[in-house]
Design a protein around this motif. Structure first.
Motif, PDB file in Angstrom:
ATOM      1  N   LYS A 245     -17.830  62.086  27.370  1.00 33.05           N
ATOM      2  CA  LYS A 245     -17.262  62.104  26.981  1.00 33.05           C
ATOM      3  C   LYS A 245     -17.777  62.409  25.337  1.00 33.05           C
ATOM      4  N   ILE A 246     -17.302  62.550  24.083  1.00 33.57           N
ATOM      5  CA  ILE A 246     -17.884  62.886  22.640  1.00 33.57           C
ATOM      6  C   ILE A 246     -16.651  61.225  22.396  1.00 33.57           C
ATOM      7  N   ARG A 247     -17.419  61.158  20.893  1.00 29.36           N
ATOM      8  CA  ARG A 247     -17.045  60.735  19.978  1.00 29.36           C
ATOM      9  C   ARG A 247     -17.634  61.428  18.837  1.00 29.36           C
ATOM     10  N   LEU A 248     -16.018  61.230  17.620  1.00 28.39           N
ATOM     11  CA  LEU A 248     -16.707  61.811  16.840  1.00 28.39           C
ATOM     12  C   LEU A 248     -16.935  60.554  15.285  1.00 28.39           C
ATOM     13  N   ARG A 249     -17.573  61.284  14.184  1.00 28.83           N
ATOM     14  CA  ARG A 249     -18.003  60.385  13.340  1.00 28.83           C
ATOM     15  C   ARG A 249     -18.258  60.204  12.124  1.00 28.83           C
ATOM     16  N   PRO A 250     -17.670  60.406  10.958  1.00 26.91           N
ATOM     17  CA  PRO A 250     -16.652  60.357   9.622  1.00 26.91           C
ATOM     18  C   PRO A 250     -18.327  61.247   9.236  1.00 26.91           C
ATOM     19  N   SER A 251     -17.847  62.265   8.625  1.00 29.21           N
ATOM     20  CA  SER A 251     -19.301  62.459   7.625  1.00 29.21           C
ATOM     21  C   SER A 251     -18.993  63.673   6.728  1.00 29.21           C
ATOM     22  N   TYR A 252     -19.657  64.306   5.931  1.00 27.39           N
ATOM     23  CA  TYR A 252     -18.942  65.549   4.815  1.00 27.39           C
ATOM     24  C   TYR A 252     -20.290  66.651   5.212  1.00 27.39           C
ATOM     25  N   PHE A 253     -19.197  67.378   4.701  1.00 26.02           N
ATOM     26  CA  PHE A 253     -19.072  68.704   4.711  1.00 26.02           C
ATOM     27  C   PHE A 253     -18.625  69.219   3.079  1.00 26.02           C
ATOM     28  N   SER A 265     -21.561  62.160  24.676  1.00 28.03           N
ATOM     29  CA  SER A 265     -22.061  60.575  26.099  1.00 28.03           C
ATOM     30  C   SER A 265     -23.594  60.906  26.066  1.00 28.03           C
ATOM     31  N   CYS A 266     -25.094  60.537  26.341  1.00 21.13           N
ATOM     32  CA  CYS A 266     -26.160  61.245  26.373  1.00 21.13           C
ATOM     33  C   CYS A 266     -26.088  62.111  28.049  1.00 21.13           C
ATOM     34  N   ASN A 267     -26.238  63.142  27.918  1.00 25.91           N
ATOM     35  CA  ASN A 267     -26.767  63.919  29.156  1.00 25.91           C
ATOM     36  C   ASN A 267     -27.513  63.148  30.016  1.00 25.91           C
ATOM     37  N   ILE A 268     -28.638  63.296  29.634  1.00 28.50           N
ATOM     38  CA  ILE A 268     -30.017  62.648  30.683  1.00 28.50           C
ATOM     39  C   ILE A 268     -29.442  61.654  31.327  1.00 28.50           C
ATOM     40  N   PHE A 276     -34.529  59.183  24.983  1.00 27.82           N
ATOM     41  CA  PHE A 276     -33.703  60.817  24.527  1.00 27.82           C
ATOM     42  C   PHE A 276     -32.773  60.515  23.505  1.00 27.82           C
ATOM     43  N   CYS A 277     -31.761  59.523  23.925  1.00 30.44           N
ATOM     44  CA  CYS A 277     -30.670  59.225  22.517  1.00 30.44           C
ATOM     45  C   CYS A 277     -31.230  58.086  21.709  1.00 30.44           C
ATOM     46  N   LYS A 278     -32.302  57.605  22.079  1.00 32.15           N
ATOM     47  CA  LYS A 278     -32.671  56.480  21.665  1.00 32.15           C
ATOM     48  C   LYS A 278     -32.185  54.955  21.452  1.00 32.15           C
ATOM     49  N   GLY A 279     -31.488  55.353  23.083  1.00 31.22           N
ATOM     50  CA  GLY A 279     -31.314  53.881  23.838  1.00 31.22           C
ATOM     51  C   GLY A 279     -29.624  53.479  23.252  1.00 31.22           C
ATOM     52  N   THR A 280     -28.701  55.010  22.272  1.00 28.08           N
ATOM     53  CA  THR A 280     -27.247  54.557  21.999  1.00 28.08           C
ATOM     54  C   THR A 280     -26.626  55.523  23.261  1.00 28.08           C
ATOM     55  N   GLY A 281     -26.517  56.260  23.589  1.00 28.21           N
ATOM     56  CA  GLY A 281     -26.062  56.523  25.273  1.00 28.21           C
ATOM     57  C   GLY A 281     -25.226  57.323  24.147  1.00 28.21           C
ATOM     58  N   TRP A 282     -25.649  58.280  23.093  1.00 27.71           N
ATOM     59  CA  TRP A 282     -25.037  59.279  22.792  1.00 27.71           C
ATOM     60  C   TRP A 282     -26.370  60.377  22.101  1.00 27.71           C
ATOM     61  N   VAL A 283     -25.293  61.486  22.096  1.00 22.93           N
ATOM     62  CA  VAL A 283     -26.399  62.638  21.046  1.00 22.93           C
ATOM     63  C   VAL A 283     -25.546  63.466  20.244  1.00 22.93           C
ATOM     64  N   THR A 319     -29.501  73.825  23.698  1.00 22.17           N
ATOM     65  CA  THR A 319     -30.509  74.657  24.690  1.00 22.17           C
ATOM     66  C   THR A 319     -30.953  73.300  24.828  1.00 22.17           C
ATOM     67  N   ASN A 320     -31.711  72.756  24.183  1.00 22.03           N
ATOM     68  CA  ASN A 320     -32.362  71.729  23.985  1.00 22.03           C
ATOM     69  C   ASN A 320     -31.895  70.357  25.200  1.00 22.03           C
ATOM     70  N   LEU A 321     -30.075  70.033  25.189  1.00 20.22           N
ATOM     71  CA  LEU A 321     -30.393  69.585  25.990  1.00 20.22           C
ATOM     72  C   LEU A 321     -29.935  69.683  27.113  1.00 20.22           C
ATOM     73  N   LYS A 322     -29.474  70.955  27.351  1.00 19.67           N
ATOM     74  CA  LYS A 322     -29.438  71.567  28.741  1.00 19.67           C
ATOM     75  C   LYS A 322     -30.517  71.557  29.668  1.00 19.67           C
ATOM     76  N   TYR A 323     -31.546  72.466  28.821  1.00 21.72           N
ATOM     77  CA  TYR A 323     -33.201  72.035  29.731  1.00 21.72           C
ATOM     78  C   TYR A 323     -33.787  71.915  29.357  1.00 21.72           C
ATOM     79  N   ARG A 324     -33.182  70.835  28.217  1.00 18.72           N
ATOM     80  CA  ARG A 324     -35.013  69.889  28.142  1.00 18.72           C
ATOM     81  C   ARG A 324     -36.327  70.733  27.112  1.00 18.72           C
TER      82      ARG A 324
END
Ligand code: DAH
Length: 346
Positions: A245-253, A265-268, A276-283, A319-324
């Motif tokens: 799943k994806i989630r968009l958070r407002p940001s600034y660039f 959604s945290c794939n771990i 890994f996702c600090k308990g939030t379920g999202w990365v 890569t970190n997310l895919k292969y830890r």
């Protein structure tokens, strides 16, 4: 006597010897105590005084020849013996070690593949860039902190604010390729820009002075935020699996308006919450947004006719997310034990 010596000389010269046994026979026949040369020595006593000198020289010549031939052959046979040891025909073949693709290349190629299927073409730009393409053309204000000495590696630094856009720097993001392409090409533009970027960071397990990014840019008539969301969802699910799943958070660039950061959604832990996702379920995996009309105008594109979206991500992060991989330094150490773990990944 001379004749006898000459005969022995030519015998020795023409002698064919093919193994150690024959060589031993040569030694016995000519060089041993009871050999032909010693026999000549014994006869030497009876040689007339005026002939002694010539015959003496001749016998020496014969003796040296015989010894030389013996030594040469002996060396030859002995080295052949060693050669035979090296050429053990029963041995298995040497394993030829194949190299492996670097994990960052594997993931970069995967990202490119996904976008290529959507019609994006690869575009590249220089790593040593000017301030204009990295910052000014992307709507960074003159005092934007990203320009700061602490972030940017300067190759040629102009203190004069007026000329700041002429500074030569190492690019800090691949967004610079956006302006490189826009200045040469009118929409439709649909590009993906993989490349190396540089930031003046202290090197640790989670930060490095160089890393890799992929930038995507799409500009055409009527491009909307919905198009961006659709591409983001497709990318996330292709990369991390159909349940992602994806989630968009407002940001600034500076170069996008509106801007967002995308989490998956945290794939771990699958979104349940883990260290890994600090308990939030999202990365968080990337930044994105609609190209700011200012950026279009700064790069010679009519913002009344065209709109676009852009997104950028770090390849190390994906890569970190895919292969830890939990230490960024591993990517640039070239430790073959690490690299070999990715043998089967492509
Ligand atoms: N250039 C940004 C960075 O290095 C990443 C980024 C954010 C790229 C948003 C984009 C974007 O194209 O729209 O942090």
């Amino acid at each position: 006597m001379i004749e006898k010596i000459n005969q022995l000389l030519s015998e020795i010269e023409t002698l064919q010897i093919s193994n150690l046994d024959e060589l031993e026979a040569l030694r016995l026949k000519y060089l041993s105590k009871k050999g032909a040369i010693n026999a000549l020595m014994a006869d030497f006593r009876n040689v007339a005084a005026e002939e002694k000198k010539t015959i003496g020289i001749k016998i020496n010549e014969l003796k040296n020849k015989a010894q030389e031939k013996f030594n040469d052959l002996k060396e030859q046979f002995e080295s052949k013996d060693n050669g035979a040891l090296e050429l053990d025909l029963t041995r298995t073949a040497y394993p030829i070690e194949l190299g492996t693709r670097h994990p960052l290349s594997i993931v970069r190629n995967e990202i490119i593949d996904i976008f290529a299927r959507l019609g994006f073409c690869i575009a590249e730009g220089p790593e040593v860039e000017d301030d204009w393409h990295v910052f000014s053309a992307l709507n960074f204000a003159a005092d934007h902190p990203a320009r700061d000495m602490q972030d940017t590696f300067f190759v040629e630094n102009n203190e004069d604010d007026e000329k700041i856009q002429n500074n030569i720097i190492l690019r800090t993001h691949t967004s610079s390729v956006q302006s490189r392409v826009m200045e040469k090409q009118q929409p439709p533009i649909r590009i993906i820009c993989p490349g190396r970027v540089f930031r003046n960071e202290a090197i640790s397990y989670r930060a490095h002075a160089f890393f890799h990014q992929v930038e995507a840019l799409y500009i055409d008539k009527n491009v909307s935020f919905t198009d961006l969301k659709q591409v983001l969802l497709l990318f996330a699910q292709e990369m991390f699996g159909a349940d992602t799943k994806i989630r968009l958070r407002p940001s600034y660039f500076p170069f996008t308006e509106p801007s967002a950061e995308m989490d998956i959604s945290c794939n771990i832990c699958g979104g349940k919450g883990c260290p890994f996702c600090k308990g939030t379920g999202w990365v968080e995996i990337l930044g994105c947004g609609m190209v700011d009309p200012n950026v279009l105008e700064l790069n010679g594109i009519d913002s009344k006719t065209y709109s676009g979206y852009a997104l950028g991500m770090g390849i190390e992060r994906i890569t970190n997310l895919k292969y830890r991989v939990n230490d960024l330094r591993l990517f640039s150490e070239n430790d073959t034990r690490f690299l070999r773990e990715f043998e089967s990944a492509y």
